[in-house]
Design a protein around this motif. Structure first.
Motif, mmCIF file in Angstrom:
data_model
loop_
_atom_site.group_PDB
_atom_site.id
_atom_site.type_symbol
_atom_site.label_atom_id
_atom_site.label_comp_id
_atom_site.label_asym_id
_atom_site.label_seq_id
_atom_site.Cartn_x
_atom_site.Cartn_y
_atom_site.Cartn_z
ATOM 1 N N SER A 26 -5.934 22.801 -51.594
ATOM 2 C CA SER A 26 -4.586 23.012 -52.121
ATOM 3 C C SER A 26 -3.690 21.783 -52.026
ATOM 4 C CB SER A 26 -3.918 24.184 -51.405
ATOM 5 O OG SER A 26 -3.800 23.888 -50.031
ATOM 6 N N THR A 27 -3.887 20.908 -51.050
ATOM 7 C CA THR A 27 -3.036 19.730 -50.911
ATOM 8 C C THR A 27 -3.885 18.469 -50.812
ATOM 9 O OG1 THR A 27 -2.995 19.865 -48.494
ATOM 10 C CG2 THR A 27 -1.257 21.047 -49.681
ATOM 11 N N GLU A 29 -3.393 15.988 -48.870
ATOM 12 C CA GLU A 29 -3.514 15.598 -47.458
ATOM 13 C C GLU A 29 -4.699 16.293 -46.797
ATOM 14 O OE1 GLU A 29 -0.493 16.845 -48.665
ATOM 15 O OE2 GLU A 29 0.354 14.855 -49.019
ATOM 16 N N ARG A 115 -2.739 21.496 -60.030
ATOM 17 C CA ARG A 115 -3.584 21.497 -58.835
ATOM 18 C C ARG A 115 -4.994 20.996 -59.159
ATOM 19 N NH1 ARG A 115 -7.533 23.654 -56.248
ATOM 20 N NH2 ARG A 115 -8.079 25.018 -57.949
#
Length: 164
Positions: A26-27, A29, A115
């Motif tokens: 999802s991210t 990072e 995304r």
């Protein structure tokens, strides 16, 4: 416990569930933290060659590259291309929280292309980054060996007398 109860729970080959992996993707990072893990001697390949989609460690970059071309990996990527089911979806199927579910669907439709684009951009350089890490590690390992060889050449040669 019957004799067939052992077969029911195959925990040896159990991998992470799709909803957990979807959360990892999802991210940027979280993807970067999984791609650049610290070295761990208890994991295959010291934990440096990790497939984020399949949650598996590999011995080297060549094994990871062949895995990325495999049918198993492509199937997992296809399964992760859609949002996994959650409690809100099951509640909407029964008729409760239907408005909240519809809001989430609209939000998903708007955010999903961004995304996917972010995920593709971050994972596109995965193999190239591993090659760079391998070159740096090989250079670090060769430097001490060259220093030891140079010290052996600079050391004075001792003469050994043989007794007759």
């Amino acid at each position: 416990m019957g004799r067939y109860s052992v077969r029911r729970y195959k925990t040896k080959r159990r991998t992470r569930d799709l909803d957990l992996i979807y959360g990892d993707l999802s991210t940027p990072e979280s993807i970067q933290s999984l791609k650049h893990q610290p070295m761990d001697e208890y994991k295959a390949g010291l934990g440096q060659y990790y497939c984020v989609h399949c949650a598996k460690y590999f011995q080297d970059n060549k094994a990871l590259a062949s895995h990325l071309k495999s049918k198993i990996h492509k199937r997992r990527v296809k399964d992760l291309s859609v949002r996994p089911y959650d409690n809100l979806e099951s509640e909407a199927a029964t008729g409760t929280n239907l408005l909240k579910f519809m809001e989430r669907v609209e939000h998903y439709k708007q955010s999903e292309p961004a995304r996917k684009q972010m995920e593709d951009a971050v994972l596109a350089t995965h193999l190239a980054e591993n090659e760079e890490k391998d070159k740096i590690l090989a250079a670090q390992l060769q430097a001490p060996q060259e220093e030891v060889a140079q010290e052996n050449l600079d050391a004075p040669v001792k003469e050994v007398k043989m007794a007759d």
